[in-house]
Enzyme design. Structure first.
Site, PDB file in Angstrom:
ATOM      1  N   HIS A 450       0.713  -1.028   0.174  1.00  0.00           N
ATOM      2  CA  HIS A 450      -0.304  -0.234   0.311  1.00  0.00           C
ATOM      3  C   HIS A 450       0.717   1.368  -0.009  1.00  0.00           C
ATOM      4  CE1 HIS A 450      -2.357   3.254   1.970  1.00  0.00           C
ATOM      5  NE2 HIS A 450      -3.623   2.735   0.812  1.00  0.00           N
ATOM      6  N   CYS A 856       4.953  36.707 -17.603  1.00  0.00           N
ATOM      7  CA  CYS A 856       6.044  37.155 -16.910  1.00  0.00           C
ATOM      8  C   CYS A 856       5.571  36.402 -14.657  1.00  0.00           C
ATOM      9  CB  CYS A 856       7.292  37.745 -16.881  1.00  0.00           C
ATOM     10  SG  CYS A 856       6.338  38.804 -16.190  1.00  0.00           S
TER      11      CYS A 856
HETATM   12  C1  PEP Z   1       3.841  40.234 -11.466  1.00  0.00           C
HETATM   13  O1  PEP Z   1       3.770  40.860 -10.385  1.00  0.00           O
HETATM   14  O2  PEP Z   1       3.280  39.199 -12.004  1.00  0.00           O
HETATM   15  C2  PEP Z   1       5.451  40.262 -12.006  1.00  0.00           C
HETATM   16  C3  PEP Z   1       5.919  39.837 -12.180  1.00  0.00           C
HETATM   17  O3  PEP Z   1       5.943  40.748 -11.231  1.00  0.00           O
HETATM   18  P1  PEP Z   1       6.164  40.937  -8.949  1.00  0.00           P
HETATM   19  O4  PEP Z   1       6.014  39.184  -9.176  1.00  0.00           O
HETATM   20  O5  PEP Z   1       7.629  40.950  -9.096  1.00  0.00           O
HETATM   21  O6  PEP Z   1       5.651  41.615  -8.612  1.00  0.00           O
END
Ligand code: PEP
Ligand code: MG
Length: 899
Positions: A450, A856
């Site tokens: 398990h 990002c």
């Molecule tokens: C975000 O806000 O997505 C970004 C990449 O900036 P930070 O996380 O540095 O605020």
């Protein structure tokens, strides 16, 4: 649906929704002419009817009787009239819920049938052992009598026989035990277990239906997101006996090694045993290869069946089997669960073997599994001898504090501690504790126990069957083979890839996959003394091939978030096609903090200019290093985002320091100035305060200095023959006028640098989209922005209106519990935030054809979000260097799914 009961031969693998996974597998094997004991299945639809109406559908009894009669006839025909007709009644839902519902074995036994079983088998003890197990399991599972009644009775009988093991009771004592159990049943219910097998079956089927709503099953469904209304099928299958003497036994096998993916049959076997004994992990199994020695004919038959199944299913299968007096029976099959390494190795090997196509292989791997292969491992065991050893049951390394019970594990996790759950073996009710642990260690059981199965499913490292470790759950200690005693809370390290267990904290090293990318072709420091295991090479090779297939389909670009040359170097090694976010704030920390303090405290233009000049010098060097590493690839540098007061010491700390310093000291005067600045710039809601573009607009020369540093770094590199590709990114813009003002300043600086160096520095200037206002005015922004980069961290914060730093730790657990969301919106993009991204992308691209758009925020490395961004038409995602491989893979899968 025209019927509620299907004979095995009438079903097939594609009928799992109606017949449940187990019966669909049995049906498929029956059709393949593999040796499956005869039987039939009661559908999930019958169960759904029962759950809805509180009674079985009217036709069910009649259909079961018909199937039962047919089964009797076929058993007589196949095995002769003297074989007693005993059946196993098992649950089986469409989605596997291992061990979460009930099973009743040996249905059909009674006072007469036990005699028949004894004379057919020629083994009276065996017959009575089966009968005692049946009475107890029927009483507990079907009649719902409390387990302790039987446990106590069993202990009494054992005591009077002078033994501690039920397995050592002789026939007479087993008879006594059975009669005691029967007495308890009569005493508690006023009646005996029905003698009519058909009636026993009816009650057992109902018990299995009911177990769909048992506590364990409900908790499991909740966690695994399995719909509540699926219901379970019930499969009724002729009993075959693995406990009938030395040439009988039972086992579990995989068509390949489920932990490493290495080709060849793999499994565990237990002589003279029933299936429960293996899963319970109470007795230690032997490797399947041992069966080859014990019973070569059955072994050969088993291997042939495994090959047939893998060819038929075109994937790794796992099976349960029983050997009854030298005859092999297949009791279950399904697509085998496998560990992360095996996932890649098997996908790649099956392509080589011509079984599946590269596109199918891509469909069988996930970014989440790939991420696990990048986790660090322990340094080679040459660095320290393991303290104990067990079965390598689920790969990966874990270092954590010991806990001995599942509840404790959950408590410690809540306190933020990494724990390793140590148990003799685990049971389904330990699941919450297993989920809370980063590693599992058991002292009995094998790769199919398990603990092992669950650990592989959860992707946590597991070492099983470390027999030489002694546990004392009462005093909460474990004793290692060398006599070292460890207590709850002590550190333990375990390696689920090798089975090694170490006392204390063992140092970790880069995983072979990560190492191959970071330091290919042995150009790197040797982390493993001695020859590299061939297995590692096979896994690395498989990952590279699969990534190649993903890149072939991928439309989305993959960049990395990297703030230093070292990170940029890693990102490039993992295949990043640029930097999507270079946060500049770390360039204001550490030994630069005094410069920033001078900038904040500056009272004259001259003082300010001096501080900025110092910043210019250090930032230029930072940018040069990063741009050099990323030569030829874009590097999006974000101008300073956080409020300046974040670079000052904490307000309370300053107050204390100020109060305790001598009145006349220079230090005190400086502290007083800092304190005054900290009070002046203090904000109630810094997240919504003087940050991002607002800082750039109100802090003279700050952004201009950053732009100058970047432009001069680029000019220098170009003069040296390089190909730097800087991009300037303005954070937290809400209105195009903010962007325009910064852009004007930046363009002026770029022109000045071009003029003074004689080198044309071109640098696209774009904006981050981090505020709903920006997203909703994206068309206007695009007129002035050369690119958009969605900062989905801030965009999530500002759309929901909650602060990430506070919300995740405080009320998110409640929100998740109430299912306001299923996963943190900071992990997987929230649909509404997502629709802002989609709208802004469309508006931006229509206002400025060719506008480049990327993400990002953390979502850039999350598989589900990547799929979303692909759909939304973004150009790239950017994530941390160690997620780049995951993003490449998931972007490829997303594109393939669309195709
Ligand atoms: C975000 O806000 O997505 C970004 C990449 O900036 P930070 O996380 O540095 O605020
Ligand atoms: Mg942000």
């Amino acid at each position: 649906m025209d019927k509620y009961v299907y004979e095995f031969a009438d079903g097939g693998r594609h009928m799992a929704n109606l017949l449940g996974g187990e019966s669909a597998g049995l049906a498929e094997m029956t059709r393949m002419d593999l040796p499956v004991p005869p039987g039939f299945t009661i559908t999930t639809e019958a169960c759904r009817f029962y759950l809805e109406h509180g009674r079985e559908p009217a036709r069910l009894a009649e259909e079961i009787t018909r199937a039962w009669t047919q089964l009797e006839a076929s058993v007589h025909k196949q095995f002769g009239a003297d074989r007693p007709m005993l059946v196993a009644v098992r649950s089986g839902a469409e989605i596997s819920m291992p061990g979460m519902m009930d099973t009743v074995l040996n249905v059909g036994l009674g006072d007469e049938a036990v005699e028949q079983l004894a004379s057919w088998s020629g083994d009276e003890r065996f017959a009575w052992e089966a009968y005692s197990r049946f009475v107890r399991s029927f009483a507990e599972t079907v009649l719902r009598l409390p387990e302790y009644l039987f446990r106590t009775a069993e202990a009494d009988v054992r005591r009077s026989a002078g033994t501690t093991a039920t397995g050592e009771l002789d026939t007479a004592r087993l008879k006594t035990l059975t009669h005691v159990y029967q007495h308890i049943v009569r005493h508690e219910t006023g009646d005996a277990i029905p003698r009519d097998p058909r009636r026993q079956l009816e009650l057992a089927v109902r018990a299995v239906f009911d177990s769909w709503n048992g506590e364990r099953a409900r908790a499991y469904r909740n966690r695994e997101d399995i719909p509540e209304d699926l219901g379970t099928a019930v499969n009724v299958c002729l009993m075959v006996f693995g406990s009938l003497g030395p040439n009988s036994g039972t086992g579990v096998a995989f068509t390949r090694d489920p932990a490493t993916g290495a080709p060849g049959a793999y499994g565990d076997y237990l002589r003279r045993a029933v299936g429960e004994d293996i899963v319970a992990g109470l007795r230690n199994t032997v490797p399947l290869t041992e069966l080859e020695r014990l019973d070569p004919a059955s072994y050969a038959h088993l291997c042939a069946n495994l090959r047939a199944l893998e060819t038929h299913y075109r994937d790794v299968c796992d099976i349960e089997f029983t050997i009854e007096r030298g005859t092999l029976w297949m009791l279950q099959t399904r697509i085998g669960e496998r560990g992360a390494e095996a996932t890649f190795r098997i996908a790649s090997d099956l392509v080589d073997e011509g079984v599946i196509t590269p596109d199918e292989a891509l469909g069988r791997v996930t970014g989440e599994r790939l991420a696990r292969l990048l986790f660090p491992r322990f340094a080679d065991s040459a660095h320290g001898h393991p303290s104990a050893h067990g079965v390598a049951a689920s790969p990966g390394a874990a270092v954590g504090r010991i806990v001995f019970d599942a509840h404790k594990a959950a408590d410690h996790k809540a306190k933020g501690q990494n724990v390793i759950l140590v148990r003799p073996q685990t049971r389904p009710e330990d699941l919450p504790g297993m989920l809370a642990s980063i590693g599992l260690l058991t002292t009995s059981g094998g790769k199919t126990s398990h603990a092992a199965v669950v650990a592989r499913g959860l992707g946590i490292p597991c070492v099983c069957g470390a027999e030489r470790i002694e546990l004392d759950p009462h005093h909460k200690t474990l004793t290692l083979p060398d006599g070292t005693r460890l207590h709850e809370g002590d550190f333990l390290s375990l390696d689920g890839s090798t089975g090694d267990v170490f006392a204390g904290r063992t140092p970790l090293v880069t995983s072979p996959v990560a190492r191959e990318f970071l330091h290919p072709a042995g150009g790197a420091p040797q982390l493993w003394p001695g020859p590299e295991p061939a297995h590692d090479e096979a896994v690395v090779h498989a990952v590279q091939r699969v990534l190649g297939w993903a890149d072939h389909h991928r439309r989305l670009g993959v960049r990395a978030n990297a703030d230093t040359a070292t990170e940029a170097d890693q990102a490039r090694a993992f295949g990043a096609e640029g930097i999507g976010l270079c946060r500049t704030e770390h360039m204001f920390l550490g030994d630069r903090q005094p410069i920033v303090e001078r900038l904040i405290l500056a009272e004259t233009a001259q003082e300010r200019g001096a501080a900025l000049a110092e910043l210019l010098t250090v930032q230029r060097e930072d940018f040069r290093a990063i741009l050099r590493v990323m030569d030829g690839l874009p590097v999006a540098v974000r101008l300073l985002d956080p409020p300046l007061h974040e670079f000052l010491p904490d307000l309370t700390e300053l107050e204390i320091r100020h109060a305790t310093l001598d009145d006349r000291s220079r230090d005190r005067r400086h502290t007083a100035r800092l304190l005054e600045a900290a009070r002046r710039t203090h904000e109630q809601n810094p997240m919504l305060g003087l940050r991002g573009v607002r800082l750039g607009l109100t802090s003279p020369g700050l952004y201009a200095t950053q732009v100058r540093a970047l432009a001069e770094a680029a000019a220098q590199l170009r003069a040296e023959g390089g190909d730097p590709r800087p991009e300037i990114m303005v954070p937290l813009v809400g209105d195009v006028r903010e962007l325009r003002l910064i852009k004007l300043q930046a363009e002026q600086v770029l022109a000045e640098v071009s003029a003074s160096t004689g080198i044309e520095v071109s640098c696209p200037i774009g904006t981050m989209i981090e505020l709903p206002r920006a997203a909703l005015t994206a068309g206007d922004l695009a007129a002035d922005a050369a690119f958009f980069s969605f900062g989905t961290n801030d965009l999530t914060q500002t759309t929901w209106g909650f602060s990430r730093d506070d919300a995740e730790a405080s009320f998110f657990p409640d929100y998740l519990k109430h299912k306001i969301f299923d996963v943190s919106p900071f992990q997987t993009i929230d649909p509404v935030v997502g629709s802002l991204v989609t709208q802004a992308t469309a508006a931006g691209k229509s206002a400025r054809p060719g506008l480049e758009t990327g993400v990002c925020g953390e979502h850039g490395g999350d598989p589900a979000s990547i799929r979303f961004f692909d759909q939304a038409g973004l150009d790239y995602v950017s994530c941390s260097p160690f997620r780049v491989l995951v993003a490449r893979l998931e972007a490829g899968k997303a594109a393939l799914e669309k195709e």
